[in-house]
Design a protein around this motif. Structure first.
Motif, PDB file in Angstrom:
ATOM      1  N   ALA A 131     -19.708 -26.048 -18.893  1.00  0.00           N
ATOM      2  CA  ALA A 131     -21.023 -25.567 -18.482  1.00  0.00           C
ATOM      3  C   ALA A 131     -21.002 -24.942 -17.097  1.00  0.00           C
ATOM      4  N   ILE A 132     -20.327 -25.570 -16.153  1.00  0.00           N
ATOM      5  CA  ILE A 132     -20.342 -25.053 -14.781  1.00  0.00           C
ATOM      6  C   ILE A 132     -19.644 -23.711 -14.690  1.00  0.00           C
ATOM      7  N   ASP A 133     -18.688 -23.507 -15.546  1.00  0.00           N
ATOM      8  CA  ASP A 133     -17.919 -22.273 -15.506  1.00  0.00           C
ATOM      9  C   ASP A 133     -18.751 -21.058 -15.883  1.00  0.00           C
ATOM     10  N   ARG A 134     -19.799 -21.240 -16.665  1.00  0.00           N
ATOM     11  CA  ARG A 134     -20.530 -20.074 -17.164  1.00  0.00           C
ATOM     12  C   ARG A 134     -22.000 -20.031 -16.729  1.00  0.00           C
ATOM     13  N   LEU A 167     -17.917 -31.387 -21.161  1.00  0.00           N
ATOM     14  CA  LEU A 167     -19.122 -30.563 -21.265  1.00  0.00           C
ATOM     15  C   LEU A 167     -19.497 -29.990 -19.903  1.00  0.00           C
ATOM     16  N   VAL A 168     -19.408 -30.816 -18.877  1.00  0.00           N
ATOM     17  CA  VAL A 168     -19.738 -30.362 -17.525  1.00  0.00           C
ATOM     18  C   VAL A 168     -18.795 -29.240 -17.109  1.00  0.00           C
ATOM     19  N   ALA A 222     -17.750 -32.181 -31.396  1.00  0.00           N
ATOM     20  CA  ALA A 222     -18.427 -30.977 -31.879  1.00  0.00           C
ATOM     21  C   ALA A 222     -19.186 -30.303 -30.740  1.00  0.00           C
ATOM     22  N   LYS A 223     -19.855 -31.096 -29.903  1.00  0.00           N
ATOM     23  CA  LYS A 223     -20.570 -30.530 -28.751  1.00  0.00           C
ATOM     24  C   LYS A 223     -19.604 -29.788 -27.833  1.00  0.00           C
ATOM     25  N   GLU A 224     -18.441 -30.388 -27.584  1.00  0.00           N
ATOM     26  CA  GLU A 224     -17.442 -29.758 -26.714  1.00  0.00           C
ATOM     27  C   GLU A 224     -16.990 -28.424 -27.300  1.00  0.00           C
ATOM     28  N   GLN A 225     -16.699 -28.422 -28.604  1.00  0.00           N
ATOM     29  CA  GLN A 225     -16.217 -27.202 -29.240  1.00  0.00           C
ATOM     30  C   GLN A 225     -17.299 -26.122 -29.227  1.00  0.00           C
ATOM     31  N   LEU A 282     -24.761 -29.849 -17.176  1.00  0.00           N
ATOM     32  CA  LEU A 282     -24.157 -30.253 -15.903  1.00  0.00           C
ATOM     33  C   LEU A 282     -24.456 -31.706 -15.560  1.00  0.00           C
ATOM     34  N   SER A 283     -25.495 -32.263 -16.150  1.00  0.00           N
ATOM     35  CA  SER A 283     -25.828 -33.663 -15.864  1.00  0.00           C
ATOM     36  C   SER A 283     -25.363 -34.613 -16.974  1.00  0.00           C
ATOM     37  N   GLU A 284     -24.548 -34.123 -17.872  1.00  0.00           N
ATOM     38  CA  GLU A 284     -23.996 -34.959 -18.949  1.00  0.00           C
ATOM     39  C   GLU A 284     -22.945 -35.929 -18.407  1.00  0.00           C
ATOM     40  N   GLU A 285     -22.760 -37.017 -19.090  1.00  0.00           N
ATOM     41  CA  GLU A 285     -21.692 -37.968 -18.756  1.00  0.00           C
ATOM     42  C   GLU A 285     -20.328 -37.427 -19.185  1.00  0.00           C
ATOM     43  N   ASN A 286     -20.314 -36.599 -20.211  1.00  0.00           N
ATOM     44  CA  ASN A 286     -19.087 -36.045 -20.768  1.00  0.00           C
ATOM     45  C   ASN A 286     -18.550 -34.971 -19.821  1.00  0.00           C
TER      46      ASN A 286
END
Length: 190
Positions: free
Chosen positions: A77-80, A73-74, A32-35, A66-70
């Motif tokens: 996040a980095i893209d935007r 998600l990183v 869900a976090k990824e989506q 950016l500091s997530e283990e997933n």
């Protein structure tokens, strides 16, 4: 898979984005976090959403991710992450740390983000071309991945002085940001 947040259609864009942020913060599900982060990243491409994204502190959410283990998600996040916001909030080390990601797309995004952050503008940030970054780019310039190799070569040519590159080559082969530099094989003696 996460469902779309239930939002009153009369609430509008701000309400929908707020529902996404709330869902991201409250859900325990990595899927869900990824989506949700992917949805927020998509909204970040549209300049008409910038005001809402800033108001809801979505840029901070991207930086925190950016500091997530997933790694997914990183990557989203980095893209935007927004240039001005990254520079003002001390996000540069988070971007630099993404150079050591095992996810190739995250590394490519980190390199392009660093290049973007180096582009002309007020407030130079020397950590973007510090020796560990230059060493890392030297390593990437020897990569078998054409995209990574080309980006690293452009970075070294456009954002580093020849003396920085020469100095990085003289340093002993040690880690740059936790990524071992490639060893150069000595020529075989006949």
């Amino acid at each position: 898979m996460a469902q779309k947040p239930k939002v009153d259609p009369h609430v509008g864009r701000l309400g929908y984005l707020q529902a996404l942020v709330t869902e991201f913060q409250e859900t325990e599900s990595q899927d869900a976090k990824e989506q949700v982060l992917a949805n927020l990243a998509n909204f970040a491409y549209d300049p008409s959403n910038y005001q809402y994204l800033r108001q809801l502190q979505v840029l901070d959410l991207f930086l925190d991710s950016l500091s997530e283990e997933n790694e997914t998600l990183v990557e989203f996040a980095i893209d935007r992450a927004n240039k001005e916001h990254i520079l003002q909030t001390g996000g540069v080390p988070l971007i630099i740390n993404c150079l050591s990601s095992p996810n190739e797309e995250t590394v490519l995004s980190a390199v392009t983000t660093i290049m973007y952050l180096c582009s002309p503008g007020p407030g130079s940030h020397p950590e973007l071309t510090a020796m560990p970054v230059v060493q890392c780019m030297l390593r990437f310039s020897l990569s078998t991945n054409t995209r990574l190799r080309n980006l690293a070569q452009i970075f070294l040519e456009d954002f580093c002085s020849p003396s920085q590159v020469a100095e990085a080559r003289r340093w002993p082969a040690h880690s740059a940001l936790g990524i071992p530099l490639p060893r150069t094989e000595a020529p075989q003696q006949p």
